[in-house]
Design an enzyme around this catalytic site. Sequence first.
Site, short mmCIF file in Angstrom:
data_model
loop_
_atom_site.label_atom_id
_atom_site.label_comp_id
_atom_site.label_asym_id
_atom_site.label_seq_id
_atom_site.Cartn_x
_atom_site.Cartn_y
_atom_site.Cartn_z
N CYS A 157 -12.87 -22.56 -1.71
CA CYS A 157 -12.28 -23.94 -2.62
C CYS A 157 -11.07 -24.69 -1.92
CB CYS A 157 -12.30 -23.34 -3.89
SG CYS A 157 -10.83 -21.92 -3.99
N LYS A 287 23.81 -2.26 -3.67
CA LYS A 287 23.37 -3.13 -2.44
C LYS A 287 24.63 -2.66 -1.85
CE LYS A 287 21.78 -6.99 -1.81
NZ LYS A 287 21.13 -8.31 -2.04
N PRO A 302 10.86 14.88 9.15
CA PRO A 302 9.87 16.10 9.36
C PRO A 302 8.74 15.76 10.06
CG PRO A 302 10.01 15.62 6.85
CD PRO A 302 10.66 14.35 7.37
N LYS A 336 2.17 14.75 23.93
CA LYS A 336 1.67 14.93 21.76
C LYS A 336 0.58 15.86 21.77
CE LYS A 336 4.80 10.66 20.54
NZ LYS A 336 3.98 9.58 20.70
#
Length: 396
Positions: A157, A287, A302, A336
């Site tokens: 459109c 703030k 964690p 890792k």
Amino acid sequence: MESLMRLLLIVSGSVALKKSFDLLNKLKINKRNIDCIVTRSGLSLIKSMKIEDFKNIKIYTDDMQLKDNNRMLHIELSRKADVVLVYPASANIIGKLSNGIADDLASTTLLASNKQIFICPAMNVEMWQHFSNQKNIAKLKKNGVNFIGPIYGNLMCGETGLGRIADSDLIADEINIFFSRKRLLSGMTGIVTAGPTIEPIDPVRYLSNYSSGRQGYSIAKVLAYMGANVKLISGPSNLMPPTNVDTINVLTAKEMNEAVFDHLPSDLAICAAAVSDFRFKNFSLEKIKKNNDKSFSLDTNPDILYNIGNSAQKRPKLVIGFAAETNRIKYFAKNKLSEKKCDWLLANKISKTDSVFGSEYNSIHFFTKKLYEKWPKMSKILIAKKLNNKILDFFE
Ligand code: C5P
């Protein structure tokens, strides 16, 4: 290999139907195994297209239903099919199915269907976002209908936004996976983490990353296709939660860690979330003002994957991690894998020019303790499928 499945394609009136033939060519299915219902508005659009495109596909229209009332075409077509695909799906046909309206062959057949339905919406952005369309979609999803797309982009459109039909490659990948599915994971439980986490600093600001959640959502979807009972624990994401998956929304890494451990034990855990490694030490209730002190202290979050992999009591049989790296991929991935005690690790390279975040595609370096594979660039749903094949082999 071509599927032996039978597809019922329902084409509704959206200009995106121009692309349906491209999609059909990408499906691993013989055209003879496809029946196609075209709605009245779809038919007028199809007339302007090359009709040979639909050669070898049986087309059914409202006129045929009216002419031969005794034939019960809606029952015949829905029973013959293994999968129903509505492509493109207008807001109208979605609304009809969601509200039980059956006033033409397409909507009657959809209502009569006892098969898995996939809907690929295409419409204007305002129509897509309209509360009544969103309500209809939520109802259908709750009842097991699968949605693929829409995606963000230029719309027919002339406007821009969410509402563009998903790429035919991605739809074909997903339907082909569904065709080939075997519910071999029935009775198994899986946890998938996905998306970013956000770490607030004050009531208006947070620390986060560019993760869209797409890889994790695709994995959850494919596991559910295979019959697994999936908990998707997701940080904030704009994606639609997959059908037949229990999605638990969280914001922070701490919340994600808690949600994961609340849902363990499980047979399998896949950590695809881009978890923020740090959080702000002090959350300010007010703030923080421009002229404030600019130094912030951080705490370590964690490490969820580490916690799962190293858990003495709750470690799933198969633990899979991800790693997004900018350099030394193999070195970091291997570290890792052993540190976090996961069984497999999927690493991908992040660079300025090729950000995997938010993309539909990914390329993976796959590591186990003994094996290394480089997977070429492919859609995230295909990566999910490839990973799933390995999961099936593991549990066999
Ligand atoms: O250490 P790094 O963030 O690169 O590790 C990536 C892997 O660890 C991913 O599987 C990610 O989901 C997981 N992760 C986690 N919790 C963290 C950080 C990472 O589960 N706090």
